[in-house]
Design a protein around this motif. Sequence first.
Motif, PDB file in Angstrom:
ATOM      1  N   THR A  18       0.814  -1.225   0.000  1.00 40.11           N
ATOM      2  CA  THR A  18       0.000   0.000   0.000  1.00 40.11           C
ATOM      3  C   THR A  18       0.847   1.273   0.000  1.00 40.11           C
ATOM      4  OG1 THR A  18      -0.109  -0.231   2.403  1.00 40.11           O
ATOM      5  CG2 THR A  18      -2.044  -0.971   1.173  1.00 40.11           C
ATOM      6  N   VAL A  19       1.967   1.274   0.742  1.00 37.82           N
ATOM      7  CA  VAL A  19       2.727   2.518   0.937  1.00 37.82           C
ATOM      8  C   VAL A  19       4.183   2.435   0.440  1.00 37.82           C
ATOM      9  CG1 VAL A  19       3.628   4.117   2.704  1.00 37.82           C
ATOM     10  CG2 VAL A  19       1.316   3.184   2.936  1.00 37.82           C
ATOM     11  N   VAL A  20       4.882   1.381   0.842  1.00 40.10           N
ATOM     12  CA  VAL A  20       6.328   1.340   0.547  1.00 40.10           C
ATOM     13  C   VAL A  20       6.570   1.071  -0.945  1.00 40.10           C
ATOM     14  CG1 VAL A  20       8.572   0.367   1.229  1.00 40.10           C
ATOM     15  CG2 VAL A  20       6.718   0.498   2.899  1.00 40.10           C
ATOM     16  N   PHE A  21       5.903   0.035  -1.468  1.00 42.16           N
ATOM     17  CA  PHE A  21       6.031  -0.275  -2.898  1.00 42.16           C
ATOM     18  C   PHE A  21       4.646  -0.463  -3.522  1.00 42.16           C
ATOM     19  CE2 PHE A  21      10.135  -1.874  -1.220  1.00 42.16           C
ATOM     20  CZ  PHE A  21      10.973  -1.030  -1.943  1.00 42.16           C
ATOM     21  N   PRO A  22       3.868   0.635  -3.647  1.00 44.16           N
ATOM     22  CA  PRO A  22       2.528   0.464  -4.225  1.00 44.16           C
ATOM     23  C   PRO A  22       2.584  -0.037  -5.669  1.00 44.16           C
ATOM     24  CG  PRO A  22       3.044   2.798  -3.882  1.00 44.16           C
ATOM     25  CD  PRO A  22       4.157   2.008  -3.271  1.00 44.16           C
ATOM     26  N   GLU A  23       3.764   0.131  -6.312  1.00 43.50           N
ATOM     27  CA  GLU A  23       3.908  -0.304  -7.708  1.00 43.50           C
ATOM     28  C   GLU A  23       4.440  -1.747  -7.797  1.00 43.50           C
ATOM     29  OE1 GLU A  23       5.860   1.426  -5.925  1.00 43.50           O
ATOM     30  OE2 GLU A  23       7.940   1.026  -6.427  1.00 43.50           O
ATOM     31  N   ALA A  24       4.538  -2.460  -6.659  1.00 44.40           N
ATOM     32  CA  ALA A  24       5.069  -3.841  -6.669  1.00 44.40           C
ATOM     33  C   ALA A  24       4.346  -4.676  -7.721  1.00 44.40           C
ATOM     34  CB  ALA A  24       4.899  -4.475  -5.295  1.00 44.40           C
ATOM     35  N   GLU A  25       5.103  -5.493  -8.425  1.00 41.24           N
ATOM     36  CA  GLU A  25       4.524  -6.276  -9.529  1.00 41.24           C
ATOM     37  C   GLU A  25       3.518  -7.303  -9.026  1.00 41.24           C
ATOM     38  OE1 GLU A  25       7.608  -5.378  -9.316  1.00 41.24           O
ATOM     39  OE2 GLU A  25       8.399  -4.854 -11.300  1.00 41.24           O
ATOM     40  N   ILE A  26       3.789  -7.828  -7.821  1.00 42.56           N
ATOM     41  CA  ILE A  26       2.847  -8.806  -7.284  1.00 42.56           C
ATOM     42  C   ILE A  26       2.716  -8.611  -5.774  1.00 42.56           C
ATOM     43  CG2 ILE A  26       4.574 -10.668  -7.202  1.00 42.56           C
ATOM     44  CD1 ILE A  26       2.120 -12.461  -8.219  1.00 42.56           C
ATOM     45  N   LYS A  27       1.479  -8.701  -5.298  1.00 39.89           N
ATOM     46  CA  LYS A  27       1.225  -8.436  -3.873  1.00 39.89           C
ATOM     47  C   LYS A  27       0.412  -9.586  -3.271  1.00 39.89           C
ATOM     48  CE  LYS A  27       0.772  -3.530  -4.941  1.00 39.89           C
ATOM     49  NZ  LYS A  27      -0.079  -2.335  -4.887  1.00 39.89           N
ATOM     50  N   PHE A  28       0.864 -10.043  -2.118  1.00 39.85           N
ATOM     51  CA  PHE A  28       0.108 -11.059  -1.391  1.00 39.85           C
ATOM     52  C   PHE A  28      -0.319 -10.478  -0.049  1.00 39.85           C
ATOM     53  CE2 PHE A  28       3.039 -13.693  -3.987  1.00 39.85           C
ATOM     54  CZ  PHE A  28       2.102 -14.455  -4.671  1.00 39.85           C
ATOM     55  N   PHE A  29      -1.501 -10.881   0.415  1.00 37.02           N
ATOM     56  CA  PHE A  29      -1.954 -10.487   1.747  1.00 37.02           C
ATOM     57  C   PHE A  29      -2.290 -11.781   2.490  1.00 37.02           C
ATOM     58  CE2 PHE A  29      -4.828  -8.759   4.975  1.00 37.02           C
ATOM     59  CZ  PHE A  29      -4.093  -7.641   5.381  1.00 37.02           C
ATOM     60  N   ILE A  30      -1.501 -12.074   3.537  1.00 34.54           N
ATOM     61  CA  ILE A  30      -1.605 -13.371   4.196  1.00 34.54           C
ATOM     62  C   ILE A  30      -2.358 -13.261   5.518  1.00 34.54           C
ATOM     63  CG2 ILE A  30      -0.265 -15.314   5.097  1.00 34.54           C
ATOM     64  CD1 ILE A  30       1.613 -14.987   2.970  1.00 34.54           C
ATOM     65  N   ILE A  31      -3.360 -14.105   5.672  1.00 34.31           N
ATOM     66  CA  ILE A  31      -4.130 -14.101   6.923  1.00 34.31           C
ATOM     67  C   ILE A  31      -4.211 -15.527   7.477  1.00 34.31           C
ATOM     68  CG2 ILE A  31      -5.535 -12.059   6.363  1.00 34.31           C
ATOM     69  CD1 ILE A  31      -7.821 -14.075   5.639  1.00 34.31           C
ATOM     70  N   ALA A  32      -4.590 -15.651   8.747  1.00 31.88           N
ATOM     71  CA  ALA A  32      -4.854 -16.960   9.366  1.00 31.88           C
ATOM     72  C   ALA A  32      -5.641 -16.696  10.642  1.00 31.88           C
ATOM     73  CB  ALA A  32      -3.547 -17.683   9.688  1.00 31.88           C
ATOM     74  N   SER A  33      -6.297 -17.726  11.161  1.00 38.41           N
ATOM     75  CA  SER A  33      -7.087 -17.521  12.383  1.00 38.41           C
ATOM     76  C   SER A  33      -6.166 -17.175  13.563  1.00 38.41           C
ATOM     77  CB  SER A  33      -7.879 -18.789  12.721  1.00 38.41           C
ATOM     78  OG  SER A  33      -6.980 -19.788  13.163  1.00 38.41           O
ATOM     79  N   VAL A  34      -6.716 -16.474  14.563  1.00 35.65           N
ATOM     80  CA  VAL A  34      -5.928 -16.087  15.744  1.00 35.65           C
ATOM     81  C   VAL A  34      -5.401 -17.344  16.453  1.00 35.65           C
ATOM     82  CG1 VAL A  34      -6.063 -15.017  18.039  1.00 35.65           C
ATOM     83  CG2 VAL A  34      -7.108 -13.879  16.082  1.00 35.65           C
ATOM     84  N   GLU A  35      -6.240 -18.386  16.508  1.00 32.61           N
ATOM     85  CA  GLU A  35      -5.856 -19.628  17.193  1.00 32.61           C
ATOM     86  C   GLU A  35      -4.595 -20.232  16.569  1.00 32.61           C
ATOM     87  OE1 GLU A  35      -7.509 -20.463  19.871  1.00 32.61           O
ATOM     88  OE2 GLU A  35      -6.114 -22.139  20.159  1.00 32.61           O
ATOM     89  N   VAL A  36      -4.619 -20.360  15.252  1.00 33.84           N
ATOM     90  CA  VAL A  36      -3.480 -20.955  14.537  1.00 33.84           C
ATOM     91  C   VAL A  36      -2.246 -20.066  14.662  1.00 33.84           C
ATOM     92  CG1 VAL A  36      -2.669 -21.340  12.158  1.00 33.84           C
ATOM     93  CG2 VAL A  36      -4.737 -22.428  12.946  1.00 33.84           C
ATOM     94  N   ARG A  37      -2.446 -18.763  14.595  1.00 34.32           N
ATOM     95  CA  ARG A  37      -1.312 -17.833  14.704  1.00 34.32           C
ATOM     96  C   ARG A  37      -0.666 -17.931  16.087  1.00 34.32           C
ATOM     97  NH1 ARG A  37      -4.571 -12.801  13.285  1.00 34.32           N
ATOM     98  NH2 ARG A  37      -2.687 -11.641  13.715  1.00 34.32           N
ATOM     99  N   ALA A  38      -1.506 -18.058  17.142  1.00 34.23           N
ATOM    100  CA  ALA A  38      -0.959 -18.174  18.505  1.00 34.23           C
ATOM    101  C   ALA A  38      -0.147 -19.463  18.629  1.00 34.23           C
ATOM    102  CB  ALA A  38      -2.100 -18.153  19.516  1.00 34.23           C
TER     103      ALA A  38
END
Length: 225
Positions: A130-150
């Motif tokens: 969004t800010v540092v490299f808005p022109e990045a050729e490819i962007k991933f947004f990674i999510i997971a449940s709070v339980e799994v992350r903990a």
Amino acid sequence: MIIAIDGPAAAGKSTSAKLLAERLNFLYLDTGAMYRCIALSVIEHKIDIYDESSQKDFISSFNLELKTVDGAPDFLVNGNSVTKKIRTTAISKKVSEISAIPAIREYMVSLQRSFAKNNNCVVEGRDIGTVVFPEAEIKFFIIASVEVRAKRRKLELQNIGETISLKELRRDIKARDKHDSERSHSPLKKAINAIQIDTTEMNIDEQVNYMIKNVNLKKIGKNNK
Ligand code: DC
């Protein structure tokens, strides 16, 4: 080529970013580690980071270098390697607050851009697409449940000899999510053209293979995101 990987704490960004960079032979830039380096220095030197003049003095005397040692990234603050010291719970608790300070972010963003300059790079963080490299050729947004992350964070901490309950980890993760997404300066946010990956039920090979598949599609022009 810049590949941006964003998402909340402990969603699986670092492991997949590192492996993706290795598979593609790209530089791996962990911007969360950079904020952790700042937090470590602020704590160690008892800096009053909210006082404007100590903030200025601190930034002008802070020197951060990124080296590769035995294939792994090594961060040096004013000449000393801090890579192992920045992963503790004490730093995790403090870093979110420090990373919300606008002057710190401005300084970090310019450093991140200079580290990635002239490199093929996998850059991981919260505001990369969004800010540092808005022109990045490819962007991933990674999510997971709070339980799994903990659970994942618990294993990571066990590896550095820290024992902490899942309950406390869940609380810390939720607090960090709230802080990172609600701050006014470049909050954690999915870029509109990012590919979202929910890693709750994925293992690391599945994650990386899915990312590689998307990078290859992008290279042959079949991914219009
Ligand atoms: O990814 P991590 O948990 O090591 O990141 C540590 C903190 O740094 C996180 O709470 C938010 C902050 N951060 C940020 O504000 N912007 C980034 N690009 C990367 C991390």
